[in-house]
Design a protein around this motif. Structure first.
Motif, mmCIF file in Angstrom:
data_model
loop_
_atom_site.group_PDB
_atom_site.id
_atom_site.type_symbol
_atom_site.label_atom_id
_atom_site.label_comp_id
_atom_site.label_asym_id
_atom_site.label_seq_id
_atom_site.Cartn_x
_atom_site.Cartn_y
_atom_site.Cartn_z
ATOM 1 N N VAL A 1 23.781 -5.988 57.470
ATOM 2 C CA VAL A 1 25.147 -5.443 57.655
ATOM 3 C C VAL A 1 25.830 -5.973 56.461
ATOM 4 N N THR A 2 26.587 -5.036 55.584
ATOM 5 C CA THR A 2 27.803 -5.481 54.587
ATOM 6 C C THR A 2 28.998 -4.894 55.013
ATOM 7 N N VAL A 3 29.899 -5.905 55.164
ATOM 8 C CA VAL A 3 31.432 -5.490 55.546
ATOM 9 C C VAL A 3 31.873 -4.878 53.996
ATOM 10 N N GLN A 4 32.168 -3.504 53.930
ATOM 11 C CA GLN A 4 32.430 -2.905 52.685
ATOM 12 C C GLN A 4 33.862 -2.795 52.438
ATOM 13 N N ASN A 5 34.818 -2.713 53.509
ATOM 14 C CA ASN A 5 36.207 -2.659 53.582
ATOM 15 C C ASN A 5 37.012 -3.246 55.001
ATOM 16 N N VAL A 6 37.950 -3.845 54.608
ATOM 17 C CA VAL A 6 38.819 -4.304 55.650
ATOM 18 C C VAL A 6 40.115 -3.335 55.944
ATOM 19 N N CYS A 7 40.083 -2.708 57.133
ATOM 20 C CA CYS A 7 40.936 -1.568 57.024
ATOM 21 C C CYS A 7 42.354 -2.351 57.748
#
Length: 116
Positions: free
Chosen positions: A103-109
């Motif tokens: 898992v790669t967290v790409q964005n924090v919304c």
């Protein structure tokens, strides 16, 4: 009597992973990054590719996913919950061994307020 062979399509594995991830509250699969040629080809398509890839080597499966995560959530706990859920569902539904769920967290919304 021989046991019949059953082949599980890569698309089925992608669908299992995608549906599982859609059920994780506070996270969604990020859109895939595209290069210029892919952008031009995608304009004709209504579906945008997502940052989700499944690799299969024999009976072993590896899943790579990029997630968008809602602001304020525990990124590590959410990622671990996503990993566990994807692993369990693929193994339960297919009998294949999930070697890794990366898992790669790409964005924090950040949710936009009513005036935004």
């Amino acid at each position: 009597m021989a046991t019949p062979e059953v082949e599980i399509s890569k698309h089925v594995l992608l669908d299992i992973a995608s549906t599982t991830l859609d059920g994780i509250e506070g996270a969604s699969v990020a859109p895939a990054t595209l290069n210029v040629g892919e952008v031009l080809r995608q304009q004709a398509s209504a579906r945008r590719p997502r940052a989700l890839r499944v690799t299969r080597e024999g009976g072993d499966v590896t899943v790579d996913v990029g997630l968008n995560v809602d602001f304020g959530l525990d990124l590590v706990a959410l990622s671990q919950r996503a990993q566990r859920a994807v692993r369990e569902n693929i193994e339960l539904m297919t009998g294949l061994n999930v070697k890794a769920v990366n898992v790669t967290v790409q964005n924090v919304c950040v949710a936009k307020g009513p005036g935004a």
